[in-house]
Enzyme design. Structure first.
Site, PDB file in Angstrom:
ATOM      1  N   LYS A  63       0.841  -1.196   0.000  1.00 12.84           N
ATOM      2  CA  LYS A  63       0.000   0.000   0.000  1.00 12.84           C
ATOM      3  C   LYS A  63       0.878   1.247   0.000  1.00 12.84           C
ATOM      4  O   LYS A  63       0.659   2.185  -0.749  1.00 12.84           O
ATOM      5  CB  LYS A  63      -0.915  -0.049   1.228  1.00 12.84           C
ATOM      6  CG  LYS A  63      -1.850   1.130   1.350  1.00 12.84           C
ATOM      7  CD  LYS A  63      -2.733   0.954   2.569  1.00 12.84           C
ATOM      8  CE  LYS A  63      -3.473   2.235   2.885  1.00 12.84           C
ATOM      9  NZ  LYS A  63      -4.284   2.108   4.099  1.00 12.84           N
ATOM     10  N   GLU A 106      10.906  -4.411   4.105  1.00 11.47           N
ATOM     11  CA  GLU A 106      11.020  -5.824   3.751  1.00 11.47           C
ATOM     12  C   GLU A 106      10.601  -6.044   2.293  1.00 11.47           C
ATOM     13  O   GLU A 106      11.263  -6.758   1.531  1.00 11.47           O
ATOM     14  CB  GLU A 106      10.114  -6.672   4.656  1.00 11.47           C
ATOM     15  CG  GLU A 106      10.456  -6.616   6.140  1.00 11.47           C
ATOM     16  CD  GLU A 106       9.736  -5.486   6.885  1.00 11.47           C
ATOM     17  OE1 GLU A 106       9.417  -4.436   6.265  1.00 11.47           O
ATOM     18  OE2 GLU A 106       9.490  -5.656   8.081  1.00 11.47           O
ATOM     19  N   GLY A 151      -4.537  -2.215   5.496  1.00 12.73           N
ATOM     20  CA  GLY A 151      -3.767  -3.343   4.975  1.00 12.73           C
ATOM     21  C   GLY A 151      -4.388  -4.685   5.300  1.00 12.73           C
ATOM     22  O   GLY A 151      -4.542  -5.551   4.433  1.00 12.73           O
ATOM     23  N   ARG A 152      -4.791  -4.884   6.552  1.00 17.13           N
ATOM     24  CA  ARG A 152      -5.298  -6.205   6.949  1.00 17.13           C
ATOM     25  C   ARG A 152      -6.722  -6.458   6.456  1.00 17.13           C
ATOM     26  O   ARG A 152      -7.268  -7.531   6.676  1.00 17.13           O
ATOM     27  CB  ARG A 152      -5.190  -6.369   8.469  1.00 17.13           C
ATOM     28  CG  ARG A 152      -5.784  -5.240   9.277  1.00 17.13           C
ATOM     29  CD  ARG A 152      -5.290  -5.252  10.717  1.00 17.13           C
ATOM     30  NE  ARG A 152      -5.736  -4.083  11.468  1.00 17.13           N
ATOM     31  CZ  ARG A 152      -5.087  -2.933  11.509  1.00 17.13           C
ATOM     32  NH1 ARG A 152      -3.965  -2.785  10.824  1.00 17.13           N
ATOM     33  NH2 ARG A 152      -5.543  -1.926  12.230  1.00 17.13           N
ATOM     34  N   GLU A 191      -3.658  -6.918  15.210  1.00 13.00           N
ATOM     35  CA  GLU A 191      -3.192  -5.597  14.768  1.00 13.00           C
ATOM     36  C   GLU A 191      -4.325  -4.575  14.864  1.00 13.00           C
ATOM     37  O   GLU A 191      -4.092  -3.382  14.978  1.00 13.00           O
ATOM     38  CB  GLU A 191      -2.639  -5.654  13.331  1.00 13.00           C
ATOM     39  CG  GLU A 191      -1.790  -4.431  12.994  1.00 13.00           C
ATOM     40  CD  GLU A 191      -1.000  -4.552  11.697  1.00 13.00           C
ATOM     41  OE1 GLU A 191       0.162  -4.141  11.663  1.00 13.00           O
ATOM     42  OE2 GLU A 191      -1.563  -5.038  10.707  1.00 13.00           O
ATOM     43  N   HIS A 251      -2.614 -33.431  18.473  1.00 11.31           N
ATOM     44  CA  HIS A 251      -1.423 -34.146  18.938  1.00 11.31           C
ATOM     45  C   HIS A 251      -0.356 -33.169  19.391  1.00 11.31           C
ATOM     46  O   HIS A 251       0.829 -33.495  19.446  1.00 11.31           O
ATOM     47  CB  HIS A 251      -0.912 -35.058  17.818  1.00 11.31           C
ATOM     48  CG  HIS A 251      -1.943 -36.056  17.409  1.00 11.31           C
ATOM     49  ND1 HIS A 251      -2.098 -37.261  18.050  1.00 11.31           N
ATOM     50  CD2 HIS A 251      -2.930 -35.984  16.487  1.00 11.31           C
ATOM     51  CE1 HIS A 251      -3.127 -37.916  17.500  1.00 11.31           C
ATOM     52  NE2 HIS A 251      -3.648 -37.147  16.557  1.00 11.31           N
ATOM     53  N   LYS A 278       9.847  -0.171  13.761  1.00 18.80           N
ATOM     54  CA  LYS A 278      10.389   0.181  12.442  1.00 18.80           C
ATOM     55  C   LYS A 278      11.411   1.296  12.588  1.00 18.80           C
ATOM     56  O   LYS A 278      12.484   1.270  11.981  1.00 18.80           O
ATOM     57  CB  LYS A 278       9.270   0.671  11.512  1.00 18.80           C
ATOM     58  CG  LYS A 278       8.289  -0.395  11.084  1.00 18.80           C
ATOM     59  CD  LYS A 278       7.305   0.189  10.075  1.00 18.80           C
ATOM     60  CE  LYS A 278       6.127  -0.730   9.853  1.00 18.80           C
ATOM     61  NZ  LYS A 278       5.085  -0.158   9.024  1.00 18.80           N
TER      62      LYS A 278
HETATM   63  O1  F6P Z   1       2.697  -4.136   9.981  1.00 21.81           O
HETATM   64  C1  F6P Z   1       2.317  -2.859   9.684  1.00 21.81           C
HETATM   65  C2  F6P Z   1       1.764  -2.735   8.322  1.00 21.81           C
HETATM   66  O2  F6P Z   1       1.576  -1.392   8.122  1.00 21.81           O
HETATM   67  C3  F6P Z   1       0.467  -3.515   8.073  1.00 21.81           C
HETATM   68  O3  F6P Z   1      -0.641  -2.903   8.589  1.00 21.81           O
HETATM   69  C4  F6P Z   1       0.479  -3.599   6.580  1.00 21.81           C
HETATM   70  O4  F6P Z   1      -0.453  -4.511   6.101  1.00 21.81           O
HETATM   71  C5  F6P Z   1       1.906  -3.999   6.358  1.00 21.81           C
HETATM   72  O5  F6P Z   1       2.644  -3.239   7.318  1.00 21.81           O
HETATM   73  C6  F6P Z   1       2.441  -3.766   4.976  1.00 21.81           C
HETATM   74  O6  F6P Z   1       2.335  -2.438   4.574  1.00 21.81           O
HETATM   75  P1  F6P Z   1       2.409  -2.043   3.063  1.00 21.81           P
HETATM   76  O7  F6P Z   1       1.281  -2.676   2.340  1.00 21.81           O
HETATM   77  O8  F6P Z   1       2.327  -0.549   3.054  1.00 21.81           O
HETATM   78  O9  F6P Z   1       3.724  -2.523   2.522  1.00 21.81           O
END
Ligand code: F6P
Length: 536
Positions: free
Chosen positions: A193, A199, A254-255, A340, A371, A499
């Site tokens: 987003k 990452e 995002g979620r 979250e 198990h 972060k």
């Molecule tokens: O973990 C924090 C967060 O902002 C989530 O809410 C989001 O889904 C994820 O990082 C990834 O963010 P982006 O889609 O901006 O890369």
């Protein structure tokens, strides 16, 4: 005596004995899902009190405000309109005076053209080959929803393209994903987003370099990289063609973004008609959530009973145990969705909450967990409410396996409810010929308290529509709890500090010229240890 104390003397097995109609009365159907909530520590009176609580806290009004697009995300001054992504076009939804439905529909149409081109082989790679593999690069909400849905819809997938997911910045993740793939037939989707997530960008850069090293060029990158983002400029700077950038909007969290173009890998895997069925299933659950009274409202009942266990019984976690191999990633997705969203310590007005908020969500596929951790569910000291999920028919009816799977699921729900008293255990052991003193010694170890609550969610078959309804159900369950607690489920400031500090530590690990940053002795010591291990 308060209601909680009254229930102490009413174990679940007695409630069933006293009322032959408990199961049919406490079963509810909506959007292709059937919720059996009869094995909960509730009576009609409890449910009435919980419905009163919901009305008293203005839950129905909050639900309407959510769907209307009011700015419920008050810290970021945004609405949360994931529901608009799955509703029919003819129902306008306004954000800042603009109807957002045409933009949603236009994006769905672009997704359709793109997925048809890739799936039909019309979209060609750098050497004129069709695309065989799609690698989705994203993390958090830009990863877990699509991963869960792609796995869940495995029976609906075509042979090509195969979808792979990369999230972790641990280099092993992308290394493993790329091993065995052919750069000429691989398409990358960079899902972010913000298009600033460390990452995701690090993995996207590795993917790009792998592609270039494998014969790609700056020009042919266009055939092999697409993006989904609300930050198109940054995606363009990365080298992705405007035509291959799909939009996101700041009113989608995002979620909650599976329903947006973030769902593109799912659409590529199963085709756009199936993706639309997923949306339709979620919409059916939305309608139920908006229209049904609290007493007959699936997300409300589940959310309210969850509160009942947290506040009435001190439950700290909630287990989600799908008896379906294809739903094996669902607990992970719901963990992010709920934790979250509702891991908060202050109310909407900034005042501290006076109780626990979101439960720890955990779980895994049944029967494997039987198990492993079910021992704690049956005999541990904690009360852990469980949601069992069971599709009634299998996509792979192998030699009576599905009946065995179902028997295990039903047995777990029943065993949690019934338990086994010391007396029963002792009598059984003596009947089998054990000496009385030995039976006496073993009885406390073998007794099981029972009276432990669970829901059982069933569906005819796991299909796109039922999956959509299932995920939407949990989104709304999360919202119900947030609304009662008056917290904001749509921001996540808690993840920012990590972060920020990570950004301070990285240059030190890399031995970059001294910054004015000083660390506590533990962090400084670990930085030195890390640098020594790298030989620097
Ligand atoms: O973990 C924090 C967060 O902002 C989530 O809410 C989001 O889904 C994820 O990082 C990834 O963010 P982006 O889609 O901006 O890369």
């Amino acid at each position: 005596m308060n209601h909680r104390a009254q229930l102490e003397g009413l174990p679940l097995k007695d409630l069933f004995q006293q009322d032959a109609q408990r199961y049919p009365r406490m079963t509810l159907e909506a959007a292709g899902l059937i919720l059996d909530y009869s094995r909960n520590r509730v009576t009609d009176q409890t449910l009435g009190l919980l419905a009163d609580l919901a009305r008293g806290r203005g839950l129905p009004e909050r639900v309407n405000a959510l769907f209307r697009g009011e700015q419920l995300n008050t810290t970021e001054k945004r609405p949360a309109l994931h529901t608009a992504l799955r509703q029919p076009q003819d129902q306008p939804v306004q954000v800042d005076g603009e109807n957002i439905m045409p933009a949603i529909q236009a994006t769905l149409e672009r997704m359709e053209v793109f997925t048809n081109a890739v799936r039909s082989g019309e979209w060609r790679g750098m050497n004129g080959d069709t695309i065989t593999d799609v690698v989705s690069i994203g993390i958090g909400g830009s990863y877990l929803g699509p991963l869960t849905a792609t796995e869940a819809l495995t029976p609906f997938q075509s042979e090509h393209p195969r979808c792979h997911y990369v999230a972790n910045v641990d280099g092993s993740d992308i290394r493993e994903a790329l091993a065995g793939l052919n750069p000429a037939t691989t398409l990358f989707l960079v899902q972010s987003k913000s298009f600033t997530t460390q990452e995701t960008l690090a993995n996207a850069r590795v993917a790009r370099q792998w592609f270039l090293d494998g014969g790609g060029t700056e020009t042919t990158v266009q055939h092999h990289f697409a993006a989904v983002t609300a930050n198109a400029d940054r995606a363009r700077d990365f080298g992705i063609a405007g035509d291959s950038i799909f939009p996101m909007w700041d009113w989608v969290g995002g979620r909650y973004s599976l329903w947006s173009a973030i769902g593109l890998p799912v659409a590529l895997a199963v085709g756009m008609p199936r993706f639309r069925e997923l949306l339709a299933g979620a919409h059916a659950m939305d309608q139920h959530f908006q229209q049904a009274p609290p007493e007959q409202n699936m997300p409300m009942l589940m959310g309210l009973m969850g509160l009942w266990y947290m506040h009435g019984f001190g439950a700290e976690s909630q287990a989600v145990i799908p008896y379906d191999h294809y739903l094996r990633h669902l607990p992970e997705h719901l963990q992010q969705l709920d934790m979250e969203s509702n891991g908060k310590s202050v109310c909407l007005d900034g005042s501290p909450v006076s109780h626990h908020t979101g439960p720890v969500i955990w779980g895994g596929p049944g029967v494997n967990g039987q198990h492993a951790y079910h021992q704690l569910l049956h005999q541990g000291t904690r009360l852990v409410p469980v949601d069992f999920i069971l599709p009634l028919t299998s996509h792979n009816p192998v030699d009576g396996h599905h009946a065995m799977l179902a028997a295990n699921c039903l047995a777990q729900a029943r065993a949690l409810m019934l338990g086994r008293t010391e007396q029963e255990v002792r009598a059984a052991m003596i009947a089998e010929g054990m000496a009385e003193d030995e039976a006496q010694r073993l009885a406390p170890h073998r007794a099981i308290p029972g009276n432990r609550p669970s829901n059982l969610l069933t569906m005819e078959r796991l299909e796109p529509a039922t999956l959509g309804a299932l995920i939407a159900l949990y989104e709304h369950r999360t919202f119900v709890q947030a609304a009662i607690w008056r917290i904001n489920p749509f921001d996540q400031w808690g993840v920012e500090l990590g972060k920020e500090i990570g950004g301070q530590i990285l240059p030190a690990l890399n031995g970059e010229p001294e910054t004015d940053m000083t660390f506590d002795s533990a962090t400084a010591g670990q930085i030195a240890r890390f640098r020594a291990a790298q030989g620097s």
